[in-house]
Structure formats: structure tokens, C-alpha cells
Scaffold this active site. Sequence first.
Site, PDB file in Angstrom:
ATOM      1  N   ILE A  92       0.861  -1.183   0.000  1.00  0.00           N
ATOM      2  CA  ILE A  92       0.000   0.000   0.000  1.00  0.00           C
ATOM      3  C   ILE A  92       0.896   1.230   0.000  1.00  0.00           C
ATOM      4  CG2 ILE A  92      -1.640   1.307   1.395  1.00  0.00           C
ATOM      5  CD1 ILE A  92      -2.800  -1.418   2.275  1.00  0.00           C
ATOM      6  N   HIS A 109      -5.609  -4.828 -11.245  1.00  0.00           N
ATOM      7  CA  HIS A 109      -6.240  -5.479 -10.095  1.00  0.00           C
ATOM      8  C   HIS A 109      -7.098  -6.641 -10.593  1.00  0.00           C
ATOM      9  CE1 HIS A 109      -7.684  -5.738  -5.988  1.00  0.00           C
ATOM     10  NE2 HIS A 109      -8.893  -5.920  -6.478  1.00  0.00           N
ATOM     11  N   GLU A 143      -7.338   6.503  -2.815  1.00  0.00           N
ATOM     12  CA  GLU A 143      -8.241   5.460  -2.342  1.00  0.00           C
ATOM     13  C   GLU A 143      -7.773   4.099  -2.860  1.00  0.00           C
ATOM     14  OE1 GLU A 143     -12.805   3.906  -2.718  1.00  0.00           O
ATOM     15  OE2 GLU A 143     -12.293   5.793  -3.703  1.00  0.00           O
TER      16      GLU A 143
END
Length: 210
Positions: A92, A109, A143
Site C-alpha cells: 500500500i 487489479h 483510495e
Amino acid sequence: DKKIVVLISGSGSNLQAIIDSIEAGTIAGRISAVISNKADAYGLTRAQNAGIATQVLNHKQFADRAAFDQALQESIDSYQPDLVVLAGFMRILTPEFVRHYAGRLFNIHPSLLPLYKGLHTHQRALEAGDREHGCTVHFVTEELDGGPLVVQAPIPVTADDDADSLQQRVHTLEHRIYPLAVSWFCAGRLKLTDAGVVLDGEHLPPSGFR
Ligand code: GAR
């Protein structure tokens, strides 16, 4: 040619697909460096085999996430890339890092975002009884797995699918859509604007190009 830096943590099969597309002449870019947070990532071998510079930055050797991301940013910026590609990079990233690369940072993803952000996407799609699953290339924003979508590839889920079979079929599609998105970007056809993603002057729908 646009300069690309690719970040990996593992096998690097998406990296390989991008290398192959560059060698085939379908991406107007070149990979300046591949950076991994894991020393044993097989993608490093793929990069070396293609004559691409590699670097390992072990996140465990930094005091915290901010320190790691800052070192990573310095390393990336030393190559002055036009595009930074996350290809199975399993970390992250801090908001500061992400903001620094706004509009020039891609991720892939293994789900049809906005469904199944995070991990275990194939199992979660199965448990939900979804008829359709797939993968997504998107611009990275603060985000997690939530940035504007560029391209999505769906596959049907069949009664005898399990997480492994889904993962295999999704992976194969990843290897098609990631080079495609990178080729658009490098050709100057793709832009992130305040109003969303623009491809060839047209706004893409929120679900991206399908
Ligand atoms: C890919 O399936 C990619 O979608 C996924 O990791 C795999 C890397 O494969 N990424 C994520 O889950 C990001 N959260 P690869 O190393 O063979 O390209």
C-alpha cells in the site's frame, strides 16, 4: 519513446507481457527500470533477461511506510519516468507518493472494480455467486484500488470454476489489457483529467473501456 518504471513484488508475468509488447513494437515506450520490494521476485530475472536495469528496495529495511515510499520515490524519479506501472506490487502506497505520480501511475487489479478491492478477489467473486469476474487497469489515487478505471476485461464464471481456475483465466486477460493500457498512454491517447479518463478525446464511462 516514453520512459516507464515498473514496480513488482513477485512473478512479473504482467511485466513480461509489457516487455513482449515493447519488443513487438506495439508500445511506444521503453522500461527504464524494474524495482522490486522482494529480492527473490522472479520478475527481476525476467527484467535481467530483457536487459532492463533492476533494483531491490526491501521495505523491511526502512523505519516505516513513509520512509520506504520516500526512498522508492527517489529511486523512481532518478529515471524521470513518464509512467509508473504497478504490476503485482503488493504494498500500500502513502498518499504523498500517490499524489506525486498523479495521472502517471497505473495499477492492475484482479477483479471487476469497484467490486472486490483488496485481496482474495477470486474467492470472493465465487462466494458471492457472481456470473462474471475479471480484471481492471486503473489510474492510482489515494483510495486503495479506487482510482478511475481505464480498461476492464470480463470473463464468465462457470459452475465448475474454483479460485485457481478463475485466477488462471483472469491472469491471461491481464496480460492483454495491461499492455493495451500502457500502449494507449505511451501513444498520448489516454489522459486523466478532473472530469475522468479520456481516451482519444472521448470520456470513458466510470467502468472504463470494456
Ligand atoms: C496479478 O494478478 C495482479 O492483478 C495482482 O497480482 C498479480 C501479479 O501477477 N495484483 C494485485 O492483487 C494488486 N493488489 P504477476 O506478478 O505475474 O504480474
